[in-house]
Design a protein around this motif. Structure first.
Motif, mmCIF file in Angstrom:
data_model
loop_
_atom_site.group_PDB
_atom_site.id
_atom_site.type_symbol
_atom_site.label_atom_id
_atom_site.label_comp_id
_atom_site.label_asym_id
_atom_site.label_seq_id
_atom_site.Cartn_x
_atom_site.Cartn_y
_atom_site.Cartn_z
ATOM 1 N N LEU A 1 -1.227 11.008 4.268
ATOM 2 C CA LEU A 1 -1.854 9.822 3.689
ATOM 3 C C LEU A 1 -1.239 8.540 4.225
ATOM 4 O O LEU A 1 -1.937 7.526 4.398
ATOM 5 C CB LEU A 1 -1.745 9.863 2.157
ATOM 6 N N ILE A 2 0.047 8.560 4.491
ATOM 7 C CA ILE A 2 0.705 7.378 5.072
ATOM 8 C C ILE A 2 0.126 7.079 6.454
ATOM 9 O O ILE A 2 -0.170 5.925 6.792
ATOM 10 C CB ILE A 2 2.226 7.600 5.137
ATOM 11 N N LEU A 3 -0.058 8.133 7.264
ATOM 12 C CA LEU A 3 -0.684 7.947 8.578
ATOM 13 C C LEU A 3 -2.115 7.453 8.435
ATOM 14 O O LEU A 3 -2.571 6.602 9.214
ATOM 15 C CB LEU A 3 -0.645 9.264 9.359
ATOM 16 N N LEU B 1 4.443 -2.473 11.715
ATOM 17 C CA LEU B 1 5.762 -1.866 11.923
ATOM 18 C C LEU B 1 6.740 -2.325 10.849
ATOM 19 O O LEU B 1 7.413 -1.499 10.214
ATOM 20 C CB LEU B 1 6.285 -2.237 13.311
ATOM 21 N N TRP B 2 6.813 -3.633 10.621
ATOM 22 C CA TRP B 2 7.720 -4.146 9.595
ATOM 23 C C TRP B 2 7.281 -3.713 8.195
ATOM 24 O O TRP B 2 8.116 -3.438 7.331
ATOM 25 C CB TRP B 2 7.805 -5.666 9.690
ATOM 26 N N GLY B 3 5.992 -3.653 7.965
ATOM 27 C CA GLY B 3 5.498 -3.193 6.666
ATOM 28 C C GLY B 3 5.896 -1.758 6.378
ATOM 29 O O GLY B 3 6.305 -1.423 5.258
ATOM 30 N N ASN B 4 5.805 -0.887 7.397
ATOM 31 C CA ASN B 4 6.224 0.510 7.221
ATOM 32 C C ASN B 4 7.720 0.606 6.985
ATOM 33 O O ASN B 4 8.170 1.378 6.127
ATOM 34 C CB ASN B 4 5.827 1.325 8.454
ATOM 35 N N VAL B 5 8.497 -0.166 7.744
ATOM 36 C CA VAL B 5 9.953 -0.117 7.580
ATOM 37 C C VAL B 5 10.354 -0.538 6.171
ATOM 38 O O VAL B 5 11.117 0.153 5.480
ATOM 39 C CB VAL B 5 10.642 -1.001 8.630
ATOM 40 N N LEU C 1 -6.759 3.073 -5.254
ATOM 41 C CA LEU C 1 -7.814 2.811 -4.271
ATOM 42 C C LEU C 1 -8.161 1.323 -4.229
ATOM 43 O O LEU C 1 -8.332 0.737 -3.143
ATOM 44 C CB LEU C 1 -9.055 3.637 -4.613
ATOM 45 N N MET C 2 -8.232 0.703 -5.410
ATOM 46 C CA MET C 2 -8.514 -0.725 -5.461
ATOM 47 C C MET C 2 -7.398 -1.536 -4.801
ATOM 48 O O MET C 2 -7.653 -2.520 -4.091
ATOM 49 C CB MET C 2 -8.697 -1.163 -6.917
ATOM 50 N N ILE C 3 -6.150 -1.122 -5.029
ATOM 51 C CA ILE C 3 -5.018 -1.814 -4.400
ATOM 52 C C ILE C 3 -5.104 -1.699 -2.885
ATOM 53 O O ILE C 3 -4.900 -2.681 -2.151
ATOM 54 C CB ILE C 3 -3.683 -1.244 -4.915
ATOM 55 N N LEU C 4 -5.422 -0.510 -2.383
ATOM 56 C CA LEU C 4 -5.518 -0.300 -0.938
ATOM 57 C C LEU C 4 -6.606 -1.170 -0.326
ATOM 58 O O LEU C 4 -6.396 -1.812 0.715
ATOM 59 C CB LEU C 4 -5.795 1.181 -0.635
ATOM 60 N N VAL C 5 -7.765 -1.207 -0.978
ATOM 61 C CA VAL C 5 -8.880 -2.009 -0.450
ATOM 62 C C VAL C 5 -8.511 -3.491 -0.430
ATOM 63 O O VAL C 5 -8.734 -4.192 0.580
ATOM 64 C CB VAL C 5 -10.148 -1.777 -1.291
ATOM 65 N N LEU C 6 -7.929 -3.974 -1.519
ATOM 66 C CA LEU C 6 -7.566 -5.392 -1.599
ATOM 67 C C LEU C 6 -6.511 -5.756 -0.559
ATOM 68 O O LEU C 6 -6.606 -6.804 0.103
ATOM 69 C CB LEU C 6 -7.060 -5.733 -3.003
ATOM 70 N N MET D 1 0.827 -1.211 0.000
ATOM 71 C CA MET D 1 0.000 0.000 0.000
ATOM 72 C C MET D 1 0.859 1.258 0.000
ATOM 73 O O MET D 1 0.588 2.212 -0.740
ATOM 74 C CB MET D 1 -0.937 -0.008 1.206
ATOM 75 N N LEU D 2 1.910 1.274 0.822
ATOM 76 C CA LEU D 2 2.772 2.461 0.892
ATOM 77 C C LEU D 2 3.523 2.682 -0.413
ATOM 78 O O LEU D 2 3.621 3.815 -0.896
ATOM 79 C CB LEU D 2 3.754 2.316 2.046
ATOM 80 N N VAL D 3 4.050 1.606 -0.983
ATOM 81 C CA VAL D 3 4.779 1.740 -2.248
ATOM 82 C C VAL D 3 3.842 2.183 -3.363
ATOM 83 O O VAL D 3 4.176 3.067 -4.164
ATOM 84 C CB VAL D 3 5.469 0.410 -2.613
ATOM 85 N N SER D 4 2.654 1.593 -3.428
ATOM 86 C CA SER D 4 1.676 1.974 -4.467
ATOM 87 C C SER D 4 1.304 3.439 -4.346
ATOM 88 O O SER D 4 1.249 4.167 -5.345
ATOM 89 C CB SER D 4 0.424 1.102 -4.355
#
Length: 415
Positions: free
Chosen positions: A380-382, A341-345, A282-287, A41-44
């Motif tokens: 948006l990241i938050l 946490l690991w996903g954000n890192v 948006l679709m990527i975030l929802v999925l 999600m963050l990379v997208s």
């Protein structure tokens, strides 16, 4: 520390070997699912924001945020120039939110070498014109000093046009223009070569001084093809375009009516295409949120099945269903928190590395940029992290109702 949190931490800290606890692989998979979901999600988000920013900047670099143009044609069906005198400039600048106003003039011409020729739009600019965009895109040569008072006889060419014509910086090249009675010729020096990778613009425009273009058009000093207006906040482009509609009222002394257009109107196809990217992300975030929630629930159910004897024991000792549910909800939130946490890192680290080193390249002729762009929007990241945590918590809370099923006497004897 309350009772529920103490038990949840003991379950979370249980380091039994995989052979003794079949739930440990499921917990790791659930944590990995959350981490991958958040990272994706963050990379997208960063890539889409970066792509929209880069493409928008290039479109705006050629046409600014708002343009004031003529709506009147002469008897030859050519667009008549507008009077861009100081009075008009002051009126436009009086609108709050306007940052810069600059004149420009255009003329259709042909650049010709001994072997090739190319029809182009010559865009004339003066000393008041902001050329920082072309400075950033300059790949060879130097920026000319364009003026509205005298001819520089210099031009800026795109790398594509220069390649097609076989010219380089420092070369002299003839340009031909249709006049009222005969063809007119000018000799220019190629001062610089730029590359924006926006083919629709690169292959059609040449930049020169506004003095020369006005002379070729037989225009007076105050006449221009239009005004380019830069605003302080791009999100207010449409609002400020509406505020500038007062220019429509009446005509100037030459009988010309003005129109005001935002860059979103002028390059509508490009911005419509960029708007589609919002739906994709948006679709990527929802999925990804749904996948993360599913993996967490799967891990929670496995833990509950494995700990069903413990659940029965706690109930026999007097723990209520609500208390036992809190234990597993708090355990699952710990699981989600570590995964996030690991996903954000991982996600932010990948974005930072791409932003700094551009190790993932793109075909500029297709994507308009030569590497995957990255832009961070911390708000948006938050928001993504908050929504992921909220959705996961709600799903976990709903799944925890399964603890209420079954009597203590049955669950304590479960094998």
């Amino acid at each position: 520390m309350n009772f529920e949190l103490f038990i949840a931490k003991r379950i979370y800290a249980d380091k039994a070997e995989d052979g003794e606890r079949f739930s440990r692989p499921a917990i790791r998979i659930a944590m990995l699912g959350v981490a991958i979901g958040v990272a994706v999600m963050l990379v997208s988000l960063a890539v889409v924001l970066g792509f929209k920013h880069e493409v928008s900047e290039k479109v705006v670099g050629f046409g600014s945020h708002i343009q004031v143009l003529s709506l009147t044609q002469d008897q030859n069906y050519e667009i008549m120039p507008i009077l861009t005198n100081d009075t008009l400039i002051r009126k436009v600048k009086q609108v709050k939110g306007i940052q810069r106003v600059q004149r420009f003039a255009t003329k259709i011409g042909i650049l010709k070498t001994e072997e090739n020729f190319r029809g182009l739009t010559f865009k004339g600019v003066g000393e008041d014109y902001d050329l920082s965009f072309f400075q950033r895109c300059l790949v060879d040569g130097e920026m000319p000093k364009f003026s509205a008072k005298k001819a520089s006889n210099e031009i800026l060419l795109s790398q594509k046009v220069a390649g097609d014509l076989g010219v380089k910086t420092g070369d002299k090249i003839f340009a031909y223009f249709m006049g009222e009675e005969a063809m007119r010729a000018r000799r220019f020096k190629v001062a610089g070569i730029f590359a924006t990778n926006m083919n629709d613009y690169d292959k059609n425009y040449v930049i020169t001084d506004i003095y020369t273009v006005r002379k070729l058009n037989n225009w007076e000093e105050e006449m221009s093809s239009g005004l380019e207006v830069t605003v302080n906040d791009f999100d207010r482009v449409e609002e400020l375009t509406q505020k500038l509609q007062f220019i429509h009222q009446g005509t100037d002394r030459n009988g010309v009516t003005y129109g005001v257009f935002s860059i979103k109107d002028i390059a509508s196809h490009t911005f419509a295409w960029l708007a589609v990217l919002d739906m994709n992300v948006l679709m990527i975030l929802v999925l990804m949120i749904l996948v993360s929630a599913f993996t967490v629930v799967s891990g929670l159910l496995i833990i509950m099945l494995e700990r069903i004897n413990m659940i029965g024991t706690l109930k026999v000792l007097g723990a209520t269903n609500v208390s036992v549910r809190r234990i597993f909800i708090q355990f699952s939130i710990m699981l989600v928190g570590q995964g996030m946490l690991w996903g954000n890192v991982v996600g932010l680290l990948l974005c930072w590395l791409q932003q700094q080193f551009h190790f993932i390249s793109l075909d500029a002729s297709v994507y308009y940029i030569d590497s995957v762009p990255i832009q961070f929007n911390w708000l948006l990241i938050l928001a993504i992290n908050a929504i992921t945590l909220l959705v996961s918590t709600l799903v976990i809370w709903g799944s925890s109702h399964l603890i209420s099923i079954g009597k203590p006497s049955q669950t304590i004897r479960y094998e």
